[in-house]
Design an enzyme around this catalytic site. Structure first.
Site, PDB file in Angstrom:
ATOM      1  N   ARG A  46      93.412  22.614  64.301  1.00  0.00           N
ATOM      2  CA  ARG A  46      94.307  21.524  64.702  1.00  0.00           C
ATOM      3  C   ARG A  46      94.885  20.791  63.500  1.00  0.00           C
ATOM      4  O   ARG A  46      95.959  20.200  63.586  1.00  0.00           O
ATOM      5  CB  ARG A  46      93.543  20.539  65.584  1.00  0.00           C
ATOM      6  CG  ARG A  46      93.086  21.130  66.913  1.00  0.00           C
ATOM      7  CD  ARG A  46      92.557  20.057  67.839  1.00  0.00           C
ATOM      8  NE  ARG A  46      92.118  20.601  69.110  1.00  0.00           N
ATOM      9  CZ  ARG A  46      91.789  19.858  70.173  1.00  0.00           C
ATOM     10  NH1 ARG A  46      91.842  18.542  70.077  1.00  0.00           N
ATOM     11  NH2 ARG A  46      91.409  20.429  71.300  1.00  0.00           N
ATOM     12  N   LYS A 152      76.361  30.753  68.474  1.00  0.00           N
ATOM     13  CA  LYS A 152      75.407  30.089  69.355  1.00  0.00           C
ATOM     14  C   LYS A 152      75.633  28.573  69.240  1.00  0.00           C
ATOM     15  O   LYS A 152      76.212  28.113  68.249  1.00  0.00           O
ATOM     16  CB  LYS A 152      73.965  30.486  69.011  1.00  0.00           C
ATOM     17  CG  LYS A 152      73.450  29.980  67.653  1.00  0.00           C
ATOM     18  CD  LYS A 152      72.580  28.762  67.814  1.00  0.00           C
ATOM     19  CE  LYS A 152      72.023  28.255  66.508  1.00  0.00           C
ATOM     20  NZ  LYS A 152      71.312  26.987  66.615  1.00  0.00           N
ATOM     21  N   ASP A 181      74.053  35.805  66.212  1.00  0.00           N
ATOM     22  CA  ASP A 181      72.871  35.021  65.877  1.00  0.00           C
ATOM     23  C   ASP A 181      72.558  35.349  64.423  1.00  0.00           C
ATOM     24  O   ASP A 181      72.101  36.450  64.113  1.00  0.00           O
ATOM     25  CB  ASP A 181      71.695  35.401  66.783  1.00  0.00           C
ATOM     26  CG  ASP A 181      70.461  34.540  66.549  1.00  0.00           C
ATOM     27  OD1 ASP A 181      70.304  34.017  65.429  1.00  0.00           O
ATOM     28  OD2 ASP A 181      69.649  34.399  67.476  1.00  0.00           O
ATOM     29  N   HIS A 182      72.831  34.408  63.523  1.00  0.00           N
ATOM     30  CA  HIS A 182      72.755  34.733  62.094  1.00  0.00           C
ATOM     31  C   HIS A 182      71.358  35.146  61.655  1.00  0.00           C
ATOM     32  O   HIS A 182      71.208  35.814  60.631  1.00  0.00           O
ATOM     33  CB  HIS A 182      73.271  33.571  61.238  1.00  0.00           C
ATOM     34  CG  HIS A 182      72.367  32.389  61.175  1.00  0.00           C
ATOM     35  ND1 HIS A 182      72.407  31.347  62.072  1.00  0.00           N
ATOM     36  CD2 HIS A 182      71.379  32.081  60.308  1.00  0.00           C
ATOM     37  CE1 HIS A 182      71.499  30.455  61.755  1.00  0.00           C
ATOM     38  NE2 HIS A 182      70.852  30.872  60.701  1.00  0.00           N
ATOM     39  N   LYS A 186      69.684  38.582  58.792  1.00  0.00           N
ATOM     40  CA  LYS A 186      68.831  38.463  57.610  1.00  0.00           C
ATOM     41  C   LYS A 186      68.134  39.796  57.334  1.00  0.00           C
ATOM     42  O   LYS A 186      67.620  40.453  58.240  1.00  0.00           O
ATOM     43  CB  LYS A 186      67.803  37.341  57.810  1.00  0.00           C
ATOM     44  CG  LYS A 186      68.449  35.952  57.910  1.00  0.00           C
ATOM     45  CD  LYS A 186      67.401  34.883  58.086  1.00  0.00           C
ATOM     46  CE  LYS A 186      68.049  33.505  58.229  1.00  0.00           C
ATOM     47  NZ  LYS A 186      68.752  33.081  57.010  1.00  0.00           N
ATOM     48  N   GLU A 220      61.757  23.425  58.812  1.00  0.00           N
ATOM     49  CA  GLU A 220      62.806  22.858  57.974  1.00  0.00           C
ATOM     50  C   GLU A 220      62.294  21.543  57.405  1.00  0.00           C
ATOM     51  O   GLU A 220      61.670  20.758  58.125  1.00  0.00           O
ATOM     52  CB  GLU A 220      64.085  22.615  58.770  1.00  0.00           C
ATOM     53  CG  GLU A 220      64.792  23.871  59.212  1.00  0.00           C
ATOM     54  CD  GLU A 220      66.107  23.549  59.910  1.00  0.00           C
ATOM     55  OE1 GLU A 220      67.152  23.608  59.243  1.00  0.00           O
ATOM     56  OE2 GLU A 220      66.072  23.245  61.107  1.00  0.00           O
ATOM     57  N   ASP A 239      68.059  24.726  70.336  1.00  0.00           N
ATOM     58  CA  ASP A 239      68.682  25.005  69.048  1.00  0.00           C
ATOM     59  C   ASP A 239      68.012  26.152  68.307  1.00  0.00           C
ATOM     60  O   ASP A 239      68.683  26.884  67.574  1.00  0.00           O
ATOM     61  CB  ASP A 239      68.645  23.739  68.178  1.00  0.00           C
ATOM     62  CG  ASP A 239      69.511  23.857  66.938  1.00  0.00           C
ATOM     63  OD1 ASP A 239      70.696  24.211  67.080  1.00  0.00           O
ATOM     64  OD2 ASP A 239      69.007  23.593  65.831  1.00  0.00           O
ATOM     65  N   HIS A 244      67.058  32.077  68.137  1.00  0.00           N
ATOM     66  CA  HIS A 244      66.518  32.673  66.915  1.00  0.00           C
ATOM     67  C   HIS A 244      65.094  33.213  67.092  1.00  0.00           C
ATOM     68  O   HIS A 244      64.801  34.368  66.776  1.00  0.00           O
ATOM     69  CB  HIS A 244      66.493  31.645  65.783  1.00  0.00           C
ATOM     70  CG  HIS A 244      67.834  31.112  65.406  1.00  0.00           C
ATOM     71  ND1 HIS A 244      68.990  31.853  65.489  1.00  0.00           N
ATOM     72  CD2 HIS A 244      68.209  29.905  64.932  1.00  0.00           C
ATOM     73  CE1 HIS A 244      70.014  31.127  65.081  1.00  0.00           C
ATOM     74  NE2 HIS A 244      69.565  29.945  64.733  1.00  0.00           N
ATOM     75  N   LYS A 344      61.638  20.162  62.520  1.00  0.00           N
ATOM     76  CA  LYS A 344      62.370  19.535  61.423  1.00  0.00           C
ATOM     77  C   LYS A 344      61.475  18.498  60.745  1.00  0.00           C
ATOM     78  O   LYS A 344      60.534  18.000  61.335  1.00  0.00           O
ATOM     79  CB  LYS A 344      63.650  18.875  61.944  1.00  0.00           C
ATOM     80  CG  LYS A 344      64.724  19.882  62.362  1.00  0.00           C
ATOM     81  CD  LYS A 344      66.011  19.185  62.718  1.00  0.00           C
ATOM     82  CE  LYS A 344      67.130  20.196  62.927  1.00  0.00           C
ATOM     83  NZ  LYS A 344      67.494  20.907  61.683  1.00  0.00           N
TER      84      LYS A 344
END
Length: 512
Positions: A46, A152, A181-182, A186, A220, A239, A244, A344
Site C-alpha cells: 500500500r 502461518k 512453516d520456516h 531448517k 526464546e 503461535d 512448529h 518466551k
C-alpha cells in the site's frame, strides 16, 4: 515439478518479513545461481514507492540481514530485477493494474508469465488476496505455472482453518498452495529424516520397546517486544505449538515413507497427527501447564512482565509458556509420552528434541539407571546446530565407576559447507515445485483438531490456573514436578534437560 524463469510477487513488500528474510534469501539463491537469472521480483504494498526507492530499501535489507557475505556488485545486479507496484489489496478494482504491470515486465524482459505469489501480510488478508487474485485469473496456468505461498498462522482455530482451506480450494488447487512453516526449512529439521532413515543402527531402536520418552523444547529469551497486539490475540499455543512444534513431532514419529517425495512424506506425517491422543476436560488440567512471564531484574536491569508490554491489556490471560504431555496412539509409540515445553523470556534461545532411551532394568555397574540419566540422543535445531549422543564410559582408575560422556557433531565444524537459511531452502523448493517441506491442508486441520479442545478448555474452565514465572527463569515450577494434580512428568526421577547455547553444555543456569 515445473520451474524455470518467472516472476516472484510479494504482497506486503514494505514489511519487515520481506526486508529481513525474503530478500536476503532470494539474493542468496541468485548469487548461487540456484534460480535462473531471468527472474523478476515484484513487490506489492500500500505504501507509495517508486521502483528505485524500493530497490534501495531492499539493497539495504540484503546488506544488513544476509547470512552470507554480500558483494556490492552482486547486490546491485540483483536489485535491477526488483520492481514495485503500489496497490490497495482490499480493492478488487486495483488488481488489473497488477496484471498490467506483470505483463509489461514480461514483455520488456522476455520473462515467461510463470508466477509465484507470496503473502507476507497479516493473516486477515490471506483470503482476500488469494480470492482477488483468482477473480482476475492469476491462478490460471494457461501453459505456465502459478503458485501461492501462505505464511502461518493458517487459521485461528479448526473452524477458521477449515473455512480458509475451503475458500482457497474453490479456485486454487492443492498443488498450487504452499503453506510455509520456516521451521521445516531448517537444516537440522530436515536432518531428522536423514538421520532416522539412513542409519540402520537407530531405526530398530526407534519405538516404544527402547524409547522411554521424548522431549521437545523451544525457548526464546526475548519477550513479545512490539508484537503485543498480535501476540495477545494469539498466544504461544497458536503461535508455536500448533504449527512448529507439532511439525517436529511429525518428523520424529513418522513411519518410513514409501519414497522420498512430497506425497509420500506428507502422507506419513498426517498419520502421526491423526494418531495424537486427544486431551479434553480433566486431561487438560492434568497434562497441560500454561504460564505468563512476570517482571524481573536480570543483570541489574528491569525486564517488564508480559502485562507491562506495549499493547497488552493489564488483565491479559494469554499464555507465554506451555508445557504439556501427550501420547501417540499407534503401534510404534504406544505408551511413550511426548513432552513439549515452549516459552518466551526463558534463560536462553534454543530449540531441540531429546530422545530418552529406556534404562536397563539390571545394571552390572552399580544401581539401576533412572530415566533422567539413561542414554540420550539430542537433536539441536538452533543455535549451535548438531547432534549429541550421551552414553556411559568407565572413569579411569580402580573399579568400574561409570560417567555419562558426550559424542557430538556440530554443523559449525563443516567450515567448507554452506548451510542455507530456512527461507532460502523453502523459497527454492517452492520455485522448483517441491512441496515436501510444506504443510498440506489435512495436516493443518489435524493439528488444529488436537489443539482446539485445549484452547476451549482454557477459555471455558475458570478453575484452570495461569501460572506466573519470573522473566529469565525456566517457566512455572509446576511445569517441572512429578507430584500433585499438575503433574507433567510421571516419575520423580524424570526432569527436563536444561540446554545452553552450546549443544554440549547442559545445566540449571544458562546465559541469556
Amino acid at each position: 515439478m515445473e520451474s524455470g524463469p518467472g516472476m516472484f510477487v510479494i504482497f506486503g513488500a514494505s514489511g519487515d518479513l520481506t526486508k529481513r528474510k525474503l530478500m536476503p534469501a532470494l539474493y542468496a539463491l541468485f548469487r548461487q545461481q540456484l534460480i535462473p537469472p531471468q527472474v523478476a521480483v515484484v513487490g506489492v504494498g500500500r505504501t507509495a514507492m517508486a521502483n528505485e526507492a524500493f530497490r534501495e530499501a531492499m539493497r539495504e535489507g540484503v546488506s544488513r540481514y544476509s547470512e552470507q557475505q554480500t558483494d556490492a556488485g552482486h547486490v546491485a545486479e540483483f536489485s535491477r530485477r526488483l520492481y514495485y507496484e503500489s496497490l490497495d489489496t482490499e480493492q478488487d478494482a486495483a488488481y488489473p493494474a497488477l496484471k498490467t504491470k506483470l505483463a509489461a515486465i514480461a514483455s520488456d524482459s522476455g520473462i515467461p508469465a510463470n508466477c509465484m505469489f507470496y503473502l507476507a501480510t497479516p493473516p486477515s488478508m490471506y483470503e482476500t488476496i488469494a480470492l482477488r487474485l483468482a477473480h482476475h485469473g492469476f491462478h490460471q496456468s494457461n501453459g505456465t505455472w502459478r503458485r501461492i505461498v501462505i505464511e502461518k498462522p493458517f487459521g485461528y482455530n479448526l473452524a477458521s482453518a477449515q473455512a480458509l482451506n475451503e475458500k482457497l480450494l474453490r479456485y486454487w488447487t492443492e498443488d498450487q498452495l504452499y503453506r510455509i512453516d520456516h521451521y521445516l526449512g531448517k537444516e537440522t529439521v530436515q536432518n531428522l529424516l536423514a538421520f532416522r532413515f539412513s542409519n540402520e543402527i537407530f531405526e530398530p531402536l526407534w519405538n516404544s520397546h527402547f524409547i522411554h520418552h521424548v522431549q521437545i523444547t523451544s525457548c526464546e529469551s526475548i519477550g513479545v517486544d512490539n508484537r503485543g497486539k498480535y501476540y495477545d490475540g494469539s498466544g504461544l499455543m497458536r503461535d508455536m505449538v500448533q504449527n512448529h512444534l507439532l511439525q517436529l513431532v511429525g518428523m520424529i514419529a513418522m513411519e518410513p515413507p514409501a519414497r522420498f517425495d512430497a506425497r509420500s512424506v506428507r502422507n506419513e506425517t498426517i498419520k502421526v497427527f491423526e494418531s495424537l491422543k486427544p486431551l479434553k476436560g480433566r486431561d487438560v488440567e492434568r497434562c497441560v501447564i500454561r504460564g505468563q512471564y512476570t517482571g524481573a531484574t536480570i543483570r541489574g536491569e528491569h525486564v517488564p512482565g508480559y502485562r507491562e508490554e506495549k499493547d497488552v491489556p493489564p488483565d491479559s490471560r494469554t499464555e507465554t509458556f506451555v508445557a504439556m504431555r501427550f501420547f501417540i496412539d499407534n503401534w510404534r509409540w504406544s505408551g511413550v509420552p511426548f513432552y513439549i515445553r515452549a516459552g518466551k523470556r526463558l534463560p536462553t534461545r534454543v530449540t531441540e528434541a531429546v530422545i530418552h532411551f529406556r534404562p536397563k532394568a539390571y545394571q552390572l555397574f552399580g544401581k539401576a539407571k533412572t530415566a533422567a540419566d539413561s542414554n540420550q540422543l539430542i537433536i539441536r535445531i538452533q543455535p549451535d546446530e548438531g547432534i549429541l549422543l550421551k552414553f556411559g564410559m568407565k572413569l579411569p582408575g580402580a573399579g568400574f565407576n561409570i560417567k555419562s560422556v558426550d559424542m557430538d557433531f556440530h554443523y559449525a565444524d563443516l567450515s567448507e559447507v554452506y548451510v542455507p537459511a530456512a527461507y532460502e531452502r523453502l523459497l527454492l523448493d517452492c520455485w522448483l515445485g517441491d512441496a515436501t517441506l510444506f504443510t498440506r491442508n489435512d495436516a493443518v486441520e489435524a493439528c488444529w483438531k488436537f489443539v482446539d479442545p485445549i484452547l476451549e478448555e482454557w477459555q471455558n474452565n475458570p478453575n484452570i490456573r495461569l501460572y506466573g514465572y519470573p522473566a529469565g527463569t525456566w517457566g512455572p515450577r509446576e511445569a517441572d514436578t512429578a507430584s500433585g494434580l499438575f503433574a507433567v512428568f510421571d516419575y520423580d526421577e524424570m526432569r527436563w534437560r536444561f540446554p545452553c547455547k552450546n549443544l554440549s553444555n547442559d545445566g540449571l543456569y544458562c546465559e541469556l
